[in-house]
Design a protein around this motif. Sequence first.
Motif, PDB file in Angstrom:
ATOM      1  N   ARG A   1       0.365  -1.218   0.082  1.00 12.87           N
ATOM      2  CA  ARG A   1      -0.567   0.092  -0.040  1.00 12.87           C
ATOM      3  C   ARG A   1       0.885   1.085  -0.726  1.00 12.87           C
ATOM      4  N   GLU A   2       0.822   2.079  -1.065  1.00 13.59           N
ATOM      5  CA  GLU A   2       1.062   3.698  -0.959  1.00 13.59           C
ATOM      6  C   GLU A   2       0.842   4.385  -1.039  1.00 13.59           C
ATOM      7  N   LEU A   3       1.694   5.326  -0.510  1.00  7.00           N
ATOM      8  CA  LEU A   3       0.463   6.981  -0.049  1.00  7.00           C
ATOM      9  C   LEU A   3      -0.008   7.462  -1.501  1.00  7.00           C
ATOM     10  N   VAL A   4      -1.402   8.010  -1.612  1.00  3.56           N
ATOM     11  CA  VAL A   4      -2.110   8.914  -2.099  1.00  3.56           C
ATOM     12  C   VAL A   4      -1.554  10.849  -1.840  1.00  3.56           C
ATOM     13  N   ALA A   5      -2.396  10.832  -0.955  1.00  2.00           N
ATOM     14  CA  ALA A   5      -2.406  12.041  -0.327  1.00  2.00           C
ATOM     15  C   ALA A   5      -2.955  12.036   0.980  1.00  2.00           C
ATOM     16  N   LEU A   6      -2.282  13.170   1.610  1.00  5.39           N
ATOM     17  CA  LEU A   6      -2.371  12.677   3.284  1.00  5.39           C
ATOM     18  C   LEU A   6      -3.043  14.571   3.323  1.00  5.39           C
TER      19      LEU A   6
ATOM     20  N   THR B   1      -0.992  19.989   3.918  1.00  8.41           N
ATOM     21  CA  THR B   1      -1.778  18.557   2.791  1.00  8.41           C
ATOM     22  C   THR B   1       0.012  17.965   2.551  1.00  8.41           C
ATOM     23  N   ARG B   2      -0.282  16.388   1.919  1.00  4.77           N
ATOM     24  CA  ARG B   2       1.243  15.841   1.182  1.00  4.77           C
ATOM     25  C   ARG B   2       0.964  15.088  -0.027  1.00  4.77           C
ATOM     26  N   VAL B   3       1.049  15.521  -0.992  1.00  7.17           N
ATOM     27  CA  VAL B   3       0.537  14.410  -2.349  1.00  7.17           C
ATOM     28  C   VAL B   3       1.899  13.715  -2.795  1.00  7.17           C
ATOM     29  N   ALA B   4       1.664  12.054  -2.834  1.00  9.90           N
ATOM     30  CA  ALA B   4       2.299  12.081  -3.287  1.00  9.90           C
ATOM     31  C   ALA B   4       3.201  12.420  -5.262  1.00  9.90           C
TER      32      ALA B   4
ATOM     33  N   THR C   1      -5.759  16.450  -6.513  1.00  6.92           N
ATOM     34  CA  THR C   1      -5.953  16.893  -5.172  1.00  6.92           C
ATOM     35  C   THR C   1      -7.083  16.991  -3.775  1.00  6.92           C
ATOM     36  N   ILE C   2      -6.122  17.707  -2.503  1.00 11.77           N
ATOM     37  CA  ILE C   2      -7.234  16.873  -1.117  1.00 11.77           C
ATOM     38  C   ILE C   2      -7.919  18.013  -1.159  1.00 11.77           C
ATOM     39  N   SER C   3      -8.872  18.439  -0.189  1.00 10.52           N
ATOM     40  CA  SER C   3      -9.245  18.856   0.646  1.00 10.52           C
ATOM     41  C   SER C   3      -9.616  17.925   2.253  1.00 10.52           C
TER      42      SER C   3
END
Length: 122
Positions: A45-50, A58-61, A69-71
């Motif tokens: 499992r890998e990070l996409v966005a936090l 925010t953190r985006v891979a 975009t994470i909101s």
Amino acid sequence: QVQLVESGGGLVQPGGSLTLSCEASGSIETTYAMGWYRQTPGHERELVALSYPSAGDTRVADSVEGRFTISRDSAKNAVVLQMDSLRVEDTAVYYCYWRAGFARLMYGPTYWGAGTQVTVSS
């Protein structure tokens, strides 16, 4: 003790868009990280966005930066992942993630949603 309810996912063509949502409920800390990971067969499992709501960060891979975009919706303890310019390689099961913490310093157990399938195909 944290429940994550995911919505969204489905089949889209390359270049298309899809929106994933996740709402947390239960014993929610005042500070936490929340977002999305993804997993394909044979891969971890890998990070996409936090999202780090308390820190307003925010953190985006790298693999999705500029396309995803994470909101957040703080009133609902929810996060929304807007996925644009989808590629075939974005195909995966996407899992909502929640963990107590502040900024990028996490503590306590990790909670996962059940996962939702995103398939990008012509």
